[in-house]
Write an enzyme that holds these catalytic residues in place. Structure first.
Site, mmCIF file in Angstrom:
data_model
loop_
_atom_site.group_PDB
_atom_site.id
_atom_site.type_symbol
_atom_site.label_atom_id
_atom_site.label_comp_id
_atom_site.label_asym_id
_atom_site.label_seq_id
_atom_site.Cartn_x
_atom_site.Cartn_y
_atom_site.Cartn_z
ATOM 1 N N LYS A 40 -10.681 -13.034 0.077
ATOM 2 C CA LYS A 40 -10.237 -13.376 -1.183
ATOM 3 C C LYS A 40 -10.328 -14.667 -0.209
ATOM 4 C CE LYS A 40 -5.388 -13.941 0.043
ATOM 5 N NZ LYS A 40 -3.241 -13.438 -0.049
ATOM 6 N N TYR A 80 -1.813 -7.913 -10.899
ATOM 7 C CA TYR A 80 -0.932 -7.870 -9.715
ATOM 8 C C TYR A 80 0.200 -8.965 -10.088
ATOM 9 C CZ TYR A 80 -4.718 -6.847 -6.666
ATOM 10 O OH TYR A 80 -5.555 -5.301 -6.228
ATOM 11 N N GLU A 118 0.660 -0.725 0.061
ATOM 12 C CA GLU A 118 -0.559 -0.137 0.158
ATOM 13 C C GLU A 118 1.002 1.238 0.080
ATOM 14 O OE1 GLU A 118 -2.885 -0.889 -0.659
ATOM 15 O OE2 GLU A 118 -3.035 -2.558 -0.277
HETATM 16 ZN ZN LIG Z 1 -2.375 -3.506 -4.623
#
Ligand SMILES: [Zn+2]
Length: 656
Positions: A589, A396, A307
């Site tokens: 998730k 990702y 982050e």
């Molecule tokens: Zn991210």
């Protein structure tokens, strides 16, 4: 311009918006006005189109030259996937385009509009928690999750990452609630009616999906000069989080050293109640994170590194639309692993293991979508669908792999680090697509190495295959993430399966400090599940305590496998590990695979029962996903059964 937004930001673009709103926990509604300032980009534009969803709009006004607001005519359009559009007509009913309320709509001119609205129960972005759903159980709580297209259900606006705006907010709420937003805060105003108004200003331009708000019984605790943590107070929350995040300032320092100067001033992590559906959300100045990143052993703190890295890629350099999301996520994963490598000097395999595990998750998603599906590529074609549908590991991990591949073509890794720094500095505060990345990469490499060497590098890069196809396994691109420690833990799983007995070195699993290796072991078991039996599962569990491991990454692999293998101890009943797992946290998730496997392996009844038990606790986005899992794949007969059960629950005939 952006297929996920109805707005006409290419003709008239927001430059700033100001929220003046009241948060009402009794009505579960945020209401007030959003005042937007636009810049006209196109002569004679006749309307402003805004996105909205889950809002009741009561008044739309445009400011005339006299500074007064005038109500304007509007039109609305509804779409199942993307919410609604509202058109504010800048023409009067005689279609007098040029002068509206004495306002000339010509390029460069500013236009100000004010919308009065209230959020309703359909808002996708706002999660309203009851006292019981919080940690301290004192006050209610709300938080927003706007990425990708849910800011439109906090306020009507041009909800697209293709434009960036400053924003300010005055948020009024009953005492003693505290408001936090993704913006600088100034001293709140105490009102005489038992409420307080909190004031915020975000002076750096951001895309709408980075707007964020949290309101509840929350407190700030400083960690370093620039860093701090916010959460509910007490030993089960803030005190515990501050201990585990003690190195936050170091994370920020190291990321800054690897990249360029941190532009946002402070950095704070707000740890949400456990129903937050994601691991983390990179709201500027104020990352939102799931308490599932606080495991007790620091093993999930890499989410914070991720982050923090978004402060550069995502928040500063932003994808222009959701098909280009990998520009946010691929770069951020790449940077996160570079910084992790530095922070885990004693564990040389750390970043490689992350990449290895990421590749496994990536291929699970590719197999689920199908290799020929555009969602299995770096450039998902959304075709009017919500970008939530294409949300997966692709941006990702495939993004990370592509950047790793580009790095491998450079003369040194330092050259690629320099490229990333230059890429960030050259695209600061912009919204871009991969075409801008490609052009910049080519000009950078040409300048650095000369045209002849550069041409040799470009000839190797098959952009079309990388961007538009599911593509190959990394090894086929000559990038290899395998390590000795990985092979050792895979062999441990193989030994269990091949001998059906406890291997002599089984304690390696128990003793390892690196939970990634445990995940590698579990991935191997899953890959060879056809050779597993329920009794072998029982032996492994008694040796390694997988069912009750406090690290949620373990449960995410072990519990679905247990359901597949009908190893009932792990999931059958309300005192089981699986039930505890889906009840203490609501991260998609983690909870989705459990529900999915229950449905696939004949326990839709259990999935339904647990869903009903916790649907008031889960986030609306998680609920929508679970409804698809539990209901969409049901046969006609099962659907009838579910409807009857639902009716019975509603009538109070079944107690959950
Ligand atoms: Zn991210």
């Amino acid at each position: 311009m952006d297929p996920s937004s109805f707005s006409n930001a290419d003709k008239i673009a927001t430059t700033n918006f100001q929220l003046d709103v009241t948060v009402d926990f009794d009505k579960s509604s945020i209401s007030g006005t959003n005042t937007l300032t636009f810049q006209v980009l196109f002569d004679g534009v006749t309307e402003i189109v805004l996105d909205y969803q889950g809002l009741d709009i009561s008044l739309c006004e445009v400011m005339g030259q006299d500074g007064k607001f005038n109500q304007v005519e509007t039109d609305t359009h509804f779409d199942n996937n993307l919410g609604s559009a509202i058109k504010l007509y800048l023409t009067d009913s005689n279609q007098q385009i040029k002068l509206i309320y004495n306002l000339e709509v010509i390029t460069g001119q500013s236009v100000v509009a004010r919308i009065t609205y209230a959020t309703n129960k359909d808002s996708q972005a706002i999660n309203w928690l009851t006292e019981e759903q919080t940690t301290t159980k004192k006050l209610k709580y709300l938080f927003t999750q706007c990425e990708p297209i849910h800011c439109r259900s906090v306020a009507p606006l041009q909800d697209t990452p293709s434009i960036k705006t400053t924003y300010s907010a005055n948020v009024r709420v009953k005492d003693p609630y505290v408001v936090k937003m993704s913006a600088e805060e100034t001293d709140p105003t105490k009102n005489t009616d038992g409420t307080t108004t909190y004031h915020f200003n975000q002076a750096i331009k951001i895309p709408s999906y980075l707007l964020a708000m949290a309101v509840g019984n929350i407190q700030y605790q400083k960690i370093g000069d620039r860093t701090g943590v916010i959460s509910e107070p007490g030993e089960n929350a803030l005190d515990k989080y501050v201990v585990e995040l003690k190195d936050l300032e170091t994370l920020l320092d190291e990321t800054e050293k690897w990249l360029t100067k941190y532009i946002w001033g402070k950095y704070t992590i707000l740890i949400l109640p456990a129903s937050f559906p994601f691991g983390g959300m990179e709201n500027p100045l104020l990352t939102f994170a799931s308490p599932t990143i606080i495991v007790g052993d620091g093993s999930q703190v890499y989410v914070a590194t991720h982050e923090i890295a978004h402060s550069w890629t995502g928040n500063d350099v932003t994808c222009r639309d959701w098909s280009n999301m990998w520009l946010n996520e691929g770069f951020t994963v790449f940077e996160e692993r570079k910084v992790s490598e530095i922070l885990h000097k004693d564990e040389p395999d750390f970043a490689l293991l992350e990449a290895q595990l990421g590749n496994v998750d990536l291929w699970v998603d590719i197999m689920n979508y199908g290799v020929d599906n555009s969602y299995s590529s770096l450039y998902p074609q959304l075709n009017g669908h919500s970008p939530d549908d294409s949300f997966s590991e692709l941006p990702y991990e495939k993004g990370f792999q592509f950047l790793t591949y580009l790095e491998s073509l450079m003369k040194t890794k330092d050259d690629f680090q320099d490229f990333i720094r230059a890429y960030i500095l050259n695209h600061q505060q912009q919204s871009i697509t991969y075409l801008e990345l490609k052009a910049f990469f080519e000009s950078y490499v040409t300048t650095k190495y000369g045209a002849a060497t550069a041409q040799g590098i470009f000839a190797k890069i098959d952009w079309d295959s990388w961007i538009n196809k599911a593509g190959k396994n990394p090894k086929e691109w000559n990038i290899d993430f395998t390590t000795d420690s990985q092979r050792k833990f895979e062999k441990l799983a193989d030994d269990y399966i091949d001998t059906g007995a406890r291997p002599a070195n089984y304690k390696d699993y128990v003793d390892t400090k690196d939970p990634q290796l445990k995940v590698i072991f579990l991935n191997r078991l899953t890959a060879r599940q056809n050779e597993l039996t329920s009794s072998l599962m029982s032996l492994i569990d008694s040796d390694l305590n997988c069912t009750w491991d406090k690290n949620p990454e373990i449960g995410q692999r072990w519990l679905p496998l247990a359901i597949t293998m009908k190893y009932e101890y792990a999931y059958n009943g309300d005192d089981s590990g699986a039930h505890y797992y889906i009840s203490w946290q609501g991260r998609m998730k983690y909870i989705n695979p459990i529900y999915q496997q229950l449905v696939r392996y004949g326990r839709r009844d259990l999935a339904y029962k647990w869903f009903k038990q916790y649907q008031n606790f889960y986030h609306p986005l998680a609920i929508a996903g679970l409804k698809k899992i539990i209901f969409a794949s049901a046969t006609e007969e099962e659907n009838l059964m579910l409807q009857r059960a639902e009716k019975a629950v509603n009538l109070g005939l079944i107690k959950l």
